[in-house]
Design an enzyme around this catalytic site. Structure first.
Site, PDB file in Angstrom:
ATOM      1  N   ILE A  89       0.838  -1.193   0.000  1.00 27.35           N
ATOM      2  CA  ILE A  89       0.000   0.000   0.000  1.00 27.35           C
ATOM      3  C   ILE A  89       0.879   1.251   0.000  1.00 27.35           C
ATOM      4  O   ILE A  89       2.094   1.178   0.188  1.00 27.35           O
ATOM      5  CB  ILE A  89      -0.952   0.026   1.218  1.00 27.35           C
ATOM      6  CG1 ILE A  89      -0.161   0.154   2.524  1.00 27.35           C
ATOM      7  CG2 ILE A  89      -1.841  -1.210   1.240  1.00 27.35           C
ATOM      8  CD1 ILE A  89      -1.027   0.379   3.749  1.00 27.35           C
ATOM      9  N   GLU A  93       5.709   4.322   4.792  1.00 27.47           N
ATOM     10  CA  GLU A  93       6.939   3.908   4.115  1.00 27.47           C
ATOM     11  C   GLU A  93       7.030   4.545   2.729  1.00 27.47           C
ATOM     12  O   GLU A  93       8.088   5.015   2.312  1.00 27.47           O
ATOM     13  CB  GLU A  93       6.999   2.386   3.990  1.00 27.47           C
ATOM     14  CG  GLU A  93       7.461   1.666   5.229  1.00 27.47           C
ATOM     15  CD  GLU A  93       8.959   1.822   5.463  1.00 27.47           C
ATOM     16  OE1 GLU A  93       9.713   1.935   4.484  1.00 27.47           O
ATOM     17  OE2 GLU A  93       9.352   1.846   6.630  1.00 27.47           O
ATOM     18  N   HIS A 148       0.081  -6.118   6.975  1.00 29.90           N
ATOM     19  CA  HIS A 148       0.941  -5.434   7.950  1.00 29.90           C
ATOM     20  C   HIS A 148       0.123  -4.468   8.795  1.00 29.90           C
ATOM     21  O   HIS A 148       0.172  -4.500  10.025  1.00 29.90           O
ATOM     22  CB  HIS A 148       2.072  -4.687   7.234  1.00 29.90           C
ATOM     23  CG  HIS A 148       3.091  -4.125   8.175  1.00 29.90           C
ATOM     24  ND1 HIS A 148       2.883  -2.949   8.894  1.00 29.90           N
ATOM     25  CD2 HIS A 148       4.308  -4.574   8.548  1.00 29.90           C
ATOM     26  CE1 HIS A 148       3.938  -2.707   9.648  1.00 29.90           C
ATOM     27  NE2 HIS A 148       4.813  -3.679   9.463  1.00 29.90           N
ATOM     28  N   GLU A 179      -0.762  -4.551  12.646  1.00 33.71           N
ATOM     29  CA  GLU A 179      -0.839  -3.224  13.242  1.00 33.71           C
ATOM     30  C   GLU A 179      -2.092  -2.515  12.743  1.00 33.71           C
ATOM     31  O   GLU A 179      -2.768  -2.981  11.840  1.00 33.71           O
ATOM     32  CB  GLU A 179       0.418  -2.414  12.888  1.00 33.71           C
ATOM     33  CG  GLU A 179       1.707  -3.054  13.390  1.00 33.71           C
ATOM     34  CD  GLU A 179       2.951  -2.293  12.959  1.00 33.71           C
ATOM     35  OE1 GLU A 179       2.817  -1.164  12.426  1.00 33.71           O
ATOM     36  OE2 GLU A 179       4.054  -2.827  13.131  1.00 33.71           O
ATOM     37  N   VAL A 207       6.781 -10.196   1.026  1.00 32.31           N
ATOM     38  CA  VAL A 207       7.678 -11.270   1.459  1.00 32.31           C
ATOM     39  C   VAL A 207       7.071 -12.006   2.646  1.00 32.31           C
ATOM     40  O   VAL A 207       6.291 -11.443   3.408  1.00 32.31           O
ATOM     41  CB  VAL A 207       9.083 -10.731   1.832  1.00 32.31           C
ATOM     42  CG1 VAL A 207       9.701  -9.956   0.683  1.00 32.31           C
ATOM     43  CG2 VAL A 207       9.028  -9.862   3.077  1.00 32.31           C
ATOM     44  N   HIS A 211       7.193 -11.145  10.080  1.00 30.26           N
ATOM     45  CA  HIS A 211       5.780 -11.137  10.486  1.00 30.26           C
ATOM     46  C   HIS A 211       5.121 -12.483  10.189  1.00 30.26           C
ATOM     47  O   HIS A 211       4.385 -13.025  11.024  1.00 30.26           O
ATOM     48  CB  HIS A 211       5.035 -10.014   9.769  1.00 30.26           C
ATOM     49  CG  HIS A 211       5.279  -8.657  10.340  1.00 30.26           C
ATOM     50  ND1 HIS A 211       5.070  -8.363  11.673  1.00 30.26           N
ATOM     51  CD2 HIS A 211       5.705  -7.503   9.762  1.00 30.26           C
ATOM     52  CE1 HIS A 211       5.358  -7.088  11.881  1.00 30.26           C
ATOM     53  NE2 HIS A 211       5.756  -6.548  10.756  1.00 30.26           N
TER      54      HIS A 211
END
Length: 265
Positions: A89, A93, A148, A179, A207, A211
């Site tokens: 998304i 980052e 994520h 999160e 990947v 996590h």
């Protein structure tokens, strides 16, 4: 029109310290781009200082950060840069990545930053169909994808994708995140009501790294696997990043092609 001379592709990833998933995902994305654009040099940059430092210490491998990659391309005589991020998304980052890339804007004739994996409606539908084809869970089972998650407004994409699976005829495919506010805890009550015969966990990440290995499939009591087993569900886990799927990598190729088209206008 042809792509201008002295153009390169810079593939920017968060990075991973897991070599097996790196080979199957990040490196496959880079290889596909290089094969699709054989005349364009392909550079790599990773944004995680922690992962880059770990690889340097553990493996003696140096991977450039964005600033280093921009300097390297400038020194190599590159004048036009197509940037392809491998993020799912466009969150924090991505915002930071764009800022770092554009800090070197004066050193190049043009810089085009392509979309992350999921931005447009076409992206969403293609990702949805790719995962339906890959996993096609039986009607009595449930596929739970681990994203994520973020506090960024882009986190809205996860519930949107969750709805899209239902609208595409797959009510037993769900997404929750590590999160952000779309967590596993928000799904437990519904899961108890559904009470599927079997729950299959898989990462909704490029990947299958830390996590996926620990937060999703780990043996610690706070992993998704352990939490759901404690709830009485039969659990299986697939450690396969999105980047392993050719149809997902094709979306990145489409984005690079769109970026290259911008250079020729």
């Amino acid at each position: 029109m042809p792509i201008p001379e002295k153009t390169a592709v810079l593939v920017i990833s968060f990075g991973t310290s897991y070599p097996e998933t790196r080979k199957k995902t990040i490196e496959k994305i880079e290889k596909d781009i290089q094969q699709a654009f054989p005349d364009l040099p392909c550079y790599r940059a990773w944004t995680s200082p922690r992962i880059r430092a770990k690889l340097k210490k553990r493996d003696g491998t140096h991977i450039m950060d964005i600033a280093e990659a921009m300097i390297q391309m400038k020194n190599d005589g590159i004048r036009n840069v197509i940037v392809q991020p491998t993020y799912v998304i466009t969150g924090f980052e991505s915002d930071a990545m764009k800022k770092e890339v554009l800090a070197s804007e004066k050193d190049f004739d043009s810089i085009v930053i392509c979309d992350s994996l999921i931005v447009t409606q076409q992206d969403k539908e293609e990702v949805c169909q790719a995962l339906i084809r890959e996993y096609h869970p039986a009607s009595e089972d449930l596929l739970l994808l681990m994203g994520h998650g973020t506090e960024h407004i882009a986190n809205e994409l996860y519930p949107e994708m969750d709805r899209l699976f239902k609208e595409s005829g797959c009510p037993n495919i769900h997404i929750r995140t590590v999160e952000g506010d779309f967590s596993l805890e928000t799904f437990l009550e519904e899961l108890r009501t559904i009470h599927p015969a079997h729950v299959h966990l898989a990462p909704f990440m490029i990947v299958a790294g830390d996590h996926a290995s620990n937060d999703m499939a780990g043996e610690d009591e706070d992993s998704w696997k352990s939490i759901l087993e404690k709830e009485g569900f039969q659990i299986s886990c697939t450690l396969q990043g999105l980047g392993e799927l050719p149809s997902i990598r094709d979306i990145f190729l489409r984005h690079v092609r769109a970026g290259s088209a911008q250079l020729t206008r």
